[in-house]
Design an enzyme around this catalytic site. Structure first.
Site, mmCIF file in Angstrom:
data_model
loop_
_atom_site.group_PDB
_atom_site.id
_atom_site.type_symbol
_atom_site.label_atom_id
_atom_site.label_comp_id
_atom_site.label_asym_id
_atom_site.label_seq_id
_atom_site.Cartn_x
_atom_site.Cartn_y
_atom_site.Cartn_z
ATOM 1 N N LYS A 7 1.268 0.374 7.349
ATOM 2 C CA LYS A 7 1.804 -0.977 7.175
ATOM 3 C C LYS A 7 2.734 -1.363 8.321
ATOM 4 O O LYS A 7 2.601 -2.436 8.906
ATOM 5 C CB LYS A 7 2.549 -1.082 5.831
ATOM 6 N N HIS B 185 -5.080 34.688 -13.071
ATOM 7 C CA HIS B 185 -4.697 33.289 -13.257
ATOM 8 C C HIS B 185 -5.568 32.373 -12.380
ATOM 9 O O HIS B 185 -6.179 31.423 -12.868
ATOM 10 C CB HIS B 185 -3.207 33.142 -12.911
ATOM 11 N N GLU B 186 -5.657 32.696 -11.113
ATOM 12 C CA GLU B 186 -6.437 31.844 -10.204
ATOM 13 C C GLU B 186 -7.917 31.870 -10.575
ATOM 14 O O GLU B 186 -8.603 30.849 -10.522
ATOM 15 C CB GLU B 186 -6.254 32.278 -8.744
ATOM 16 N N GLY C 221 0.817 -1.206 0.000
ATOM 17 C CA GLY C 221 0.000 0.000 0.000
ATOM 18 C C GLY C 221 0.849 1.253 0.000
ATOM 19 O O GLY C 221 2.042 1.194 0.268
HETATM 20 P P1 ADP Z 1 3.593 2.965 6.407
HETATM 21 O O1 ADP Z 1 4.480 1.954 7.050
HETATM 22 O O2 ADP Z 1 2.439 2.358 5.672
HETATM 23 O O3 ADP Z 1 4.319 3.945 5.556
HETATM 24 P P2 ADP Z 1 3.271 3.809 9.084
HETATM 25 O O4 ADP Z 1 2.772 2.575 9.716
HETATM 26 O O5 ADP Z 1 4.728 4.087 9.259
HETATM 27 O O6 ADP Z 1 2.926 3.823 7.560
HETATM 28 O O7 ADP Z 1 2.406 5.038 9.616
HETATM 29 C C1 ADP Z 1 2.990 6.192 10.160
HETATM 30 C C2 ADP Z 1 2.131 6.761 11.268
HETATM 31 O O8 ADP Z 1 0.882 7.225 10.761
HETATM 32 C C3 ADP Z 1 1.770 5.747 12.313
HETATM 33 O O9 ADP Z 1 2.742 5.678 13.299
HETATM 34 C C4 ADP Z 1 0.438 6.258 12.844
HETATM 35 O O10 ADP Z 1 0.627 7.266 13.805
HETATM 36 C C5 ADP Z 1 -0.179 6.892 11.634
HETATM 37 N N1 ADP Z 1 -1.071 5.950 10.943
HETATM 38 C C6 ADP Z 1 -0.876 5.467 9.691
HETATM 39 N N2 ADP Z 1 -1.885 4.652 9.347
HETATM 40 C C7 ADP Z 1 -2.720 4.578 10.400
HETATM 41 C C8 ADP Z 1 -3.948 3.886 10.648
HETATM 42 N N3 ADP Z 1 -4.499 3.077 9.720
HETATM 43 N N4 ADP Z 1 -4.535 4.050 11.849
HETATM 44 C C9 ADP Z 1 -3.987 4.856 12.766
HETATM 45 N N5 ADP Z 1 -2.852 5.540 12.604
HETATM 46 C C10 ADP Z 1 -2.205 5.421 11.428
HETATM 47 ZN ZN ZN Z 2 -2.230 27.757 -11.849
#
Ligand code: ADP
Ligand code: ZN
Ligand code: MG
Length: 613
Positions: A208, A425-426, A202
């Site tokens: 993850k 522009h905007e 993902g």
């Molecule tokens: P990945 O490994 O998918 O890149 P992480 O597990 O490192 O993501 O997520 C980083 C932080 O973001 C986590 O420590 C948590 O605080 C927050 N987070 C990410 N996904 C979730 C989730 N599904 N539920 C709660 N917190 C999340």
């Molecule tokens: Zn623009």
């Protein structure tokens, strides 16, 4: 992944020191054992005399030296001799002169080696002490094959499934792994099949790593984790040794989890790297991993988890049956998921009573768990800065804007002429979006500079989470992107550089339509470009071009035509609404920001656009 030179040098320093140490040891041994039977050193002239008298045999001619046996040695003296050669012509001359003569001994091997080793030893030792290794310890010189500090078991992981939200399907699949780890024996007794490797797939920030830790926490087993990117910087052979060690240690503490984060850094398809050549170390490490996976028996109670955000570049060997044969998708959360994730993170801050988490969730489509955690933190920071009692919805809205458009920089001022260009522009973006009802609704227009790149911005609020887009929607999106420059072109005699980012994004869309989605009739339903780089825009993904020059030219011209058509369409829409464009720009110059009621009033004046062709 950043290459840390310190780490590599440390290994090199350690290895040289180790090698120098061993060589010295060996040589001293040879020297000591040999010294008892030192041959007798005789001058070359004496050698010639003794040779002529038949007193020598078993000669061996070396590099500048002759050694051999003495037939009838004087008792108590060595029965061996050594002499230093003198060139035959000179020797003959000298013996006619009846003088004693000898050659100079060649520099001894030991001396030569010591000459080399001494500085090496010196620097090795210096290095060793600077880095501060401990001899024989975990990070020390004699521990080359042992895992270094990062391979450790976390024995008491605190994360639980309740800390991860919005990824219910992934959790459901992983619950089975937890049950197995809690009681591996009964699983194998019943013959239930448990996968050897589970791959979490993902986008970055979806949780993850968090999920893998939660599995360990729920099952209360040791968690051995290592990141694939760590292997990349290692010395040849070390990565493979660490993988071996990881499995040995995990088996010793089974039931346990081995987690390899960023598997793509290690398991990138072989021969798919940059054309600058392969990385032997990575290949060795990958091969070791494959061998370990084939060699281990899941009933031993060790489960291998890994995570990647780029499954498409993984070596297919990793995904074969009996390896990572189960993949679990950890996707961006939908609105319900975002409500749950916000619920987890909001517990840590003080909220104003009655604040609607649902409203915040509906303002953040596309945000990952990590984005939402960051958002809650930013909102709390903003409230702290105001010295407020609690965090309000307005703090969240401001934080969302900040995260989307970069930090607000009120102090960065534009000269009046620039402001006028930016306002038109905007407004060009906004009006084209209003005229095309299928595009995302305009939420806010501003000419307050945001971040480094954006001079102004138009925030469109996606009406819903989108996974599929059709061709019409892509054309509409390009029209809106080009609306900024189209407005400049209608109002001013010249166009500005302010549209660079818009152009790049529109071109990306057009290219994807032609080369990836088969939406250009003249090129047919063929995909010319592999779908890589979804998640890591910074990393160039080299792949050989798999179409001819002629096709390349066709793609380029199709992209050009699509962009020009979108630009003309944007111009046509704005020409039809030129009064609203001027009026809106004037208002924007005055107010700096248009939103809510004022925005709705403006939108009412823009009729839905009908293409005529
Ligand atoms: P990945 O490994 O998918 O890149 P992480 O597990 O490192 O993501 O997520 C980083 C932080 O973001 C986590 O420590 C948590 O605080 C927050 N987070 C990410 N996904 C979730 C989730 N599904 N539920 C709660 N917190 C999340
Ligand atoms: Zn623009
Ligand atoms: Mg991670």
């Amino acid at each position: 992944m950043p290459n840390k030179p310190g780490r590599r040098l440390r290994w090199m320093g350690g290895n040289i020191f180790l090698a120098a140490f061993l060589v010295t040891l060996m040589l001293s041994l040879v020297w000591i054992t040999g010294s008892n039977r030192q041959p007798k050193s005789i001058p070359y002239s004496q050698f010639q005399t003794m040779l002529a008298a038949g007193q020598l045999d078993n000669l061996s001619i070396g590099d500048g030296q002759i050694t051999g046996g003495i037939k009838h040695p004087t008792p108590g003296e060595p029965d061996k001799f050594v002499t230093n050669q003198v060139s035959p012509a000179l020797a003959q001359q000298l013996s006619q002169a009846h003088v004693t003569f000898d050659g100079t001994p060649p520099a001894s091997g030991l001396a030569v080696l010591l000459g080399w080793l001494a500085p090496l030893l010196f620097f090795g030792a210096l290095w060793y002490f600077i880095i501060g290794g401990r001899l024989g310890g975990a990070g020390g010189v004699l521990a080359t094959g042992k895992s270094k500090a990062r391979v450790y078991a976390e024995n008491d992981v605190k994360v639980r499934f309740a800390d991860v939200a919005g990824v219910d399907e992934a959790k459901e699949e992983l619950k089975e792994v937890v049950n197995f780890l809690k009681d591996p024996a009964s699983y194998s007794r019943l013959g239930a099949h448990i996968p050897k490797g589970v791959l979490l797939v993902g986008p970055p920030g979806t949780g993850k790593t968090l999920l893998a830790r939660a599995v360990a926490g729920e099952a209360a087993v040791p968690f051995f984790s290592i990141s694939g990117s760590e292997f990349v910087e290692m010395f040849v052979g070390v990565g493979a040794a660490r993988v071996r060690d990881l499995f040995v240690q995990a088996r010793a503490q089974a039931p346990a989890i081995i987690f390899i984060d960023e598997l793509d850094a290690l398991g990138r398809a072989r021969n798919a790297g940059l054309p600058t050549g392969g990385n032997d170390e990575k290949e060795q490490t990958l091969n070791q991993l494959l061998a370990e996976m084939d060699g281990f028996d899941p009933s031993s109670g060790v489960v291998l988890l890994a995570a990647t955000n780029r499954p498409e570049i993984l070596d297919p060997a990793l995904l074969r049956a009996g390896r990572f044969d189960r993949q679990v998708l950890v996707d961006r959360p939908d609105k319900t998921g975002r409500i749950q994730i916000l619920g987890i993170h909001i517990k840590k801050i003080k909220l104003e009573p009655g604040i609607s988490v649902e409203e915040i969730a509906s303002l953040t489509p596309g945000f990952t768990g990590a984005d939402l955690a960051n958002l809650v933190n930013e909102a709390a920071l903003l409230a702290t800065r105001r010295q407020a009692e609690a965090v309000t919805l307005a703090d969240f809205q401001a934080a969302i804007e900040r995260i989307i458009a970069g930090l607000e920089k009120r102090n960065r001022l534009l000269v009046p002429k620039e402001r006028e260009i930016v306002a038109h522009h905007e407004m060009g973006h906004a009006i084209t979006a209003m005229a095309l009802p299928d595009t995302d609704k305009v939420q806010k227009i501003s000419i307050i500079p945001h971040g480094i790149a954006a001079l102004g911005y138009t925030i469109q609020r996606p009406s819903d989470d989108r996974f599929l887009m059709n061709r019409k929607e892509m054309q509409d999106r390009m029209t809106v992107l080009l609306g900024g420059r189209a407005a400049e072109s209608l109002i001013f005699p010249d166009v500005s550089t302010g549209a660079a980012d818009d152009l790049a994004r529109a071109t990306d869309i057009a290219r994807a339509m032609v080369a990836r989605y088969g939406m250009e009739p003249s090129l047919g339903q063929t995909s010319y470009e592999p779908q890589t780089q979804h998640y890591l825009p910074g990393a160039p993904d080299w792949h050989p071009r798999q179409y001819s020059e002629a096709t390349a030219a066709k793609i380029d011209s199709a992209v050009h035509d699509i962009i020009e058509a979108a630009f003309s369409r944007a111009q046509a829409i704005l020409r039809a609404n030129i009064l609203v464009l001027r009026e809106g720009a004037r208002e924007l110059l005055h107010e700096e920001t248009i939103a809510d009621a004022a925005l709705a009033k403006l939108a009412e004046k823009v009729p839905a656009w009908e293409d005529k062709d």
